[in-house]
Every structure is written in C-alpha cells, then in structure tokens.
Motif scaffolding. Structure first.
Motif: not given
Lengths: 115, 112
Positions: B81-86, B94-112
């Motif tokens: 259950p604690s794995d729930v989240g995005i 670019i190394q050094g001064a970095q510019k990270l590019v993010f994905g849109q996210g995966t929303r995880l829902t767990i049914n107990p």
C-alpha cells in the motif's frame, strides 16, 4: 535534516498582485532550480542557477524573475500574477560536478492560486 | 525541445502484484532518474542511472538505463500500500549545470 525549505506553503493572490517565493538549502549545493507542476504535465523548469551569481531561463520563464541571493537562497518572483500561474511550485538543488549530472533534491512545494 | 513519454499514465493494481513503467525519449540522455511523489510532498529520488545498460536496485525497486540511451524502465516487485503515489522519470543530457526533463508521471493506485 532540513534539506530544501521553501515558503510559503500556500498562497492565494489576486490577478496583478506580486509576490516572492523563498527557497533555502542547507546542503552546500551549488545549483538551484525553480519548477512548476501542473496536472498531467509533470515538472517544468522555470529558472535555474548553476552557481552563485548566475541565473538562466528554463523551459517556461515568462512572467517570472529570480534572484540567487547567496549560495543558500534562490527566490522566485511573480511581478504581476495571472491565473495561468496557478500551480504548485517546487524549489530544488543539486551538487554540481564536471563529470555526472547530479541528482536533484526537491522542497515540499508551494501551492499558489491566482484568482 | 526534448520530450519524455512516460507510460502508463495510471495503474490500478492489487496489493502483491508487480508493477512496470517506462519512459522513452526523442533524444539521447546521459542520466536517467526516477522519483516518487506522494500527495502534498515534493518528488523524492528513488534511483539514479548514469550508464547505458545499467541495472540498479533499491529494495523492491529495479530500474534500467536503456542500451540505446533513449529509454528507461522502473519495476516494483510485490507492491504494498505505501507504494501508492506518482512516479516520475527524468532525463538529462547536459553535464554540470543540468536541465532535467521530466515525464508526465505514472499514478499508481493499489487495492488492498
């Protein structure tokens, strides 16, 4: 273990008002960042500061200004807030090296609503 | 500009199941990072990958840096259950001064 601390946590602004989001890190990191997070769009970089005394635009800088006050602090200012700037804002920091792209550590976020 | 496509956008699973998600890029990256975000919190780093082909584990989490340097995968075994989240992937060139590019996210829902 404070890490990255940002204030305020929540803020409601009227269109046209100005405000500054404050951020401080206690990890002696060189680089600091401001991101905004909108539903379904992940995190987008607004501005970053590679080192003390420098700032650069990110992906979505329009409507924002930043100040790298010292090594610890990096503030984000909205001069004239617009409803499109309603978002969750995250400050982050990283330790810069010349070899690897270092991992970024995030603050807890600031929820901003512009009405 | 660089873009990351993260899939699936959401997952609904039963507790105990394994989870797989991935990110693909239109560009080559030198670094892949995986973050988890819980409600009301900032993203927290789970795994960092720095070399093509690298496979790294953190407890029940395993991530791989694709050999083409354009993709990465995250697996969670025996979900709880604690794995729930995005979960967000992020890549940087670019190394050094970095510019990270993010994905849109995966929303995880767990049914107990």
């Amino acid at each position: 273990n404070a890490g990255v601390t940002q204030t305020p946590k929540f803020q409601v602004l009227k269109t046209g008002q100005s405000m500054t989001l404050q951020c401080a890190q206690d990890m002696n990191h060189n680089s600091m960042y401001w991101y905004r997070q909108d539903p379904g769009m992940g995190l987008r970089l607004i501005y970053y500061s590679a080192s003390e005394g420098t700032t650069d635009k990110g992906e979505v800088p329009n409507g924002y200004n930043v100040s790298r006050l010292n090594k610890r602090e990096f503030s984000l200012r909205l001069e004239s807030a617009a409803p499109s700037q309603t978002s969750v804002y995250f400050c982050a920091s990283s330790l810069r090296t010349g070899t690897f792209v270092n991992t970024i550590y995030f603050g807890e976020g600031s929820w901003l609503t512009v009405v | 500009g660089q873009q990351l496509n993260q899939s699936p956008q959401s997952m609904f699973i039963q507790e105990g199941e394994d989870v797989s998600m991935n990110c693909t890029s239109s560009s080559i990256f030198n670094t892949w990072l995986w973050y988890k975000q819980e409600p009301g919190e900032g993203p927290v780093l789970l795994i960092a990958l720095y070399k093509a082909g690298e496979l790294t584990s953190n407890g029940r989490l395993t991530a791989q840096f694709g050999i083409t340097r354009k993709d990465s995968f995250l697996n969670i075994s025996a979900s709880i259950p604690s794995d729930v989240g995005i979960y967000f992937c992020a890549g940087a060139l670019i190394q050094g001064a970095q510019k990270l590019v993010f994905g849109q996210g995966t929303r995880l829902t767990i049914n107990p």
